[in-house]
Design a protein around this motif. Structure first.
Motif, PDB file in Angstrom:
ATOM      1  N   VAL A 187      75.764  -2.700 124.260  1.00  0.00           N
ATOM      2  CA  VAL A 187      74.903  -3.427 123.320  1.00  0.00           C
ATOM      3  C   VAL A 187      73.452  -3.353 123.752  1.00  0.00           C
ATOM      4  CG1 VAL A 187      74.363  -5.730 122.435  1.00  0.00           C
ATOM      5  CG2 VAL A 187      76.732  -4.958 122.516  1.00  0.00           C
ATOM      6  N   SER A 188      73.192  -3.452 125.056  1.00  0.00           N
ATOM      7  CA  SER A 188      71.812  -3.379 125.553  1.00  0.00           C
ATOM      8  C   SER A 188      71.203  -2.009 125.271  1.00  0.00           C
ATOM      9  CB  SER A 188      71.782  -3.663 127.062  1.00  0.00           C
ATOM     10  OG  SER A 188      72.244  -4.959 127.333  1.00  0.00           O
ATOM     11  N   TYR A 191      80.952  -3.774 130.324  1.00  0.00           N
ATOM     12  CA  TYR A 191      80.722  -2.538 129.568  1.00  0.00           C
ATOM     13  C   TYR A 191      80.177  -2.833 128.174  1.00  0.00           C
ATOM     14  CZ  TYR A 191      83.455  -0.140 133.188  1.00  0.00           C
ATOM     15  OH  TYR A 191      83.905   0.362 134.380  1.00  0.00           O
ATOM     16  N   LEU A 192      80.734  -3.859 127.543  1.00  0.00           N
ATOM     17  CA  LEU A 192      80.280  -4.203 126.195  1.00  0.00           C
ATOM     18  C   LEU A 192      78.817  -4.637 126.221  1.00  0.00           C
ATOM     19  CD1 LEU A 192      81.031  -4.563 123.228  1.00  0.00           C
ATOM     20  CD2 LEU A 192      81.792  -6.884 123.765  1.00  0.00           C
ATOM     21  N   MET A 243      71.297 -10.829 115.355  1.00  0.00           N
ATOM     22  CA  MET A 243      71.421 -12.084 116.098  1.00  0.00           C
ATOM     23  C   MET A 243      72.871 -12.570 116.134  1.00  0.00           C
ATOM     24  SD  MET A 243      68.004 -14.118 114.849  1.00  0.00           S
ATOM     25  CE  MET A 243      68.555 -15.634 115.623  1.00  0.00           C
ATOM     26  N   LEU A 244      73.544 -12.495 114.983  1.00  0.00           N
ATOM     27  CA  LEU A 244      74.933 -12.935 114.945  1.00  0.00           C
ATOM     28  C   LEU A 244      75.824 -12.030 115.800  1.00  0.00           C
ATOM     29  CD1 LEU A 244      75.302 -13.875 111.165  1.00  0.00           C
ATOM     30  CD2 LEU A 244      75.259 -15.437 113.111  1.00  0.00           C
ATOM     31  N   PHE A 245      75.547 -10.737 115.763  1.00  0.00           N
ATOM     32  CA  PHE A 245      76.352  -9.814 116.575  1.00  0.00           C
ATOM     33  C   PHE A 245      76.157 -10.087 118.057  1.00  0.00           C
ATOM     34  CE2 PHE A 245      76.588  -5.748 118.905  1.00  0.00           C
ATOM     35  CZ  PHE A 245      77.944  -5.491 118.735  1.00  0.00           C
ATOM     36  N   LEU A 246      74.890 -10.212 118.473  1.00  0.00           N
ATOM     37  CA  LEU A 246      74.617 -10.475 119.888  1.00  0.00           C
ATOM     38  C   LEU A 246      75.177 -11.843 120.306  1.00  0.00           C
ATOM     39  CD1 LEU A 246      70.954  -9.153 120.231  1.00  0.00           C
ATOM     40  CD2 LEU A 246      73.063  -8.076 121.015  1.00  0.00           C
ATOM     41  N   PRO A 251      89.364  -7.703 131.716  1.00  0.00           N
ATOM     42  CA  PRO A 251      88.524  -8.347 130.692  1.00  0.00           C
ATOM     43  C   PRO A 251      87.087  -8.570 131.151  1.00  0.00           C
ATOM     44  CG  PRO A 251      90.666  -9.413 130.774  1.00  0.00           C
ATOM     45  CD  PRO A 251      90.616  -8.471 131.926  1.00  0.00           C
ATOM     46  N   LEU A 252      86.893  -8.926 132.435  1.00  0.00           N
ATOM     47  CA  LEU A 252      85.528  -9.088 132.937  1.00  0.00           C
ATOM     48  C   LEU A 252      84.786  -7.754 132.921  1.00  0.00           C
ATOM     49  CD1 LEU A 252      86.190 -11.450 135.985  1.00  0.00           C
ATOM     50  CD2 LEU A 252      85.070 -12.050 133.835  1.00  0.00           C
ATOM     51  N   ARG A 253      85.467  -6.692 133.316  1.00  0.00           N
ATOM     52  CA  ARG A 253      84.839  -5.369 133.303  1.00  0.00           C
ATOM     53  C   ARG A 253      84.544  -4.933 131.872  1.00  0.00           C
ATOM     54  NH1 ARG A 253      87.854  -1.647 137.251  1.00  0.00           N
ATOM     55  NH2 ARG A 253      87.159  -3.381 138.551  1.00  0.00           N
ATOM     56  N   LEU A 254      85.442  -5.270 130.943  1.00  0.00           N
ATOM     57  CA  LEU A 254      85.201  -4.935 129.539  1.00  0.00           C
ATOM     58  C   LEU A 254      83.964  -5.654 129.021  1.00  0.00           C
ATOM     59  CD1 LEU A 254      86.119  -3.645 126.872  1.00  0.00           C
ATOM     60  CD2 LEU A 254      87.546  -5.656 126.485  1.00  0.00           C
TER      61      LEU A 254
END
Length: 314
Positions: free
Chosen positions: A238-239, A233-234, A270-273, A227-230
């Motif tokens: 996003v960046s 990656y996420l 904004m909501l997504f981030l 989960p931390l690696r996910l």
């Protein structure tokens, strides 16, 4: 003569204990070639479970018991059983008769052949809703892909463990326990037997959807950092998307003079981030919480009462 311990974690099982003991007594009497210990761990029951266990102990010296000072949960109650088991091997069973004692002789036969962890795999999951069954299989699929250890589907705590496995599990003292993963982590020679899961003899399961979800989270966070690696990656994806979108807005504004996207676009981004950030913080918080509990170094359980043959064991 080899000694076999049968470990029964109990929580509010007063309606099942009579039938359970009758079935196990028949099993023990039919195999006089083994010495037997029927070890019942009362996990802070609020009904007459402990009184019934005391009476069973008075009538049959093969019955031993450990009563915890409060309800610590099944995982911790099983550790108490590991600590107080006196047998050369141990069979773990539920108190509700969903695990048929008739499978135990097959387990013992495989143990005599040299297998050290004989686990029982369900043919069917009994009276379980379709939705719960699907969620369970999805969880095991995710866990198998996320960890380096083979956590077996349709396999629970019903199994026989050799003394070497018991001693290995006793060394694992973490407070946030996921024993099904520990069985895989310790290794040793394993073999399966198949069984038809029975319906509960009485009462209803205390493992509701919320408790099962917590157990699933414990399983994932105990044996993998996926989960931390996910989250990493996420955040990276996003960046990159945000950078490309910024370049697109800059180019279109400079070349064609298009105005910058307005309020709906800004709010959506904004909501997504914000959602991604909260999700990542939640994943980090789960692992930090586990570190917080482990650093306290508290005992995994406390014994309130025990039969005289269990007092000398830790």
């Amino acid at each position: 003569m080899k000694k076999v311990t049968i470990l029964i974690p109990c929580y509010n099982e007063q309606e099942s204990l009579g039938a359970l003991y009758a079935a196990l007594r028949q099993l023990m009497d039919s195999r006089p070639d083994y010495a037997w210990q029927l070890l019942m761990v009362d996990d802070g029951s609020r009904d007459a479970t402990l009184d019934i266990v005391r009476r069973l102990r008075q009538g049959d010296a093969r019955v031993s018991y450990v009563s915890l000072s409060r309800n610590f949960g099944k995982e911790n109650a099983m550790l108490a059983g590991f600590d107080h088991a006196a047998g050369d091997c141990m069979v773990i069973m539920d108190a509700d008769l969903q695990h048929p004692p008739t499978v135990v002789p097959d387990m013992l036969s495989l143990w005599e052949q040299g297998y050290q962890d004989v686990y029982a795999r369900r043919i069917t999951r009994g009276k379980e809703s379709w939705l719960r069954r699907r969620f369970t299989m999805l969880y095991y699929r995710l866990l198998q892909h996320a960890t380096r250890y083979d956590v077996l589907p349709n396999v629970g705590d019903f199994r026989l463990l050799d003394r070497r496995c018991i001693d290995a599990l006793r060394q694992l003292r973490e407070t946030q326990r996921y024993t099904k993963g520990m069985y895989s982590w310790i290794g040793f020679r394993k073999h399966e037997v198949w069984f038809e899961q029975q319906d509960r003899f009485a009462g209803s399961s205390t493992f509701n959807f919320s408790r099962l979800l917590n157990l699933a989270i414990d399983g994932i966070t105990s044996f993998t950092t996926a989960p931390l690696r996910l989250a990493t990656y996420l955040g990276l994806v996003v960046s990159v998307v945000a950078f490309l979108y910024m370049c697109y807005i800059l180019v279109t504004t400079l070349i064609w003079g298009d105005p910058v996207a307005g309020y709906p676009t800004m709010m959506t981004v904004m909501l997504f981030l914000g959602g991604v950030q909260l999700l990542s913080l939640g994943i980090i918080g789960e692992y930090l919480g586990r570190i917080f509990y482990e650093t306290k170094c508290r005992p995994v359980y406390l014994v309130g009462e025990a039969s005289d043959d269990c007092d000398e064991r830790p």
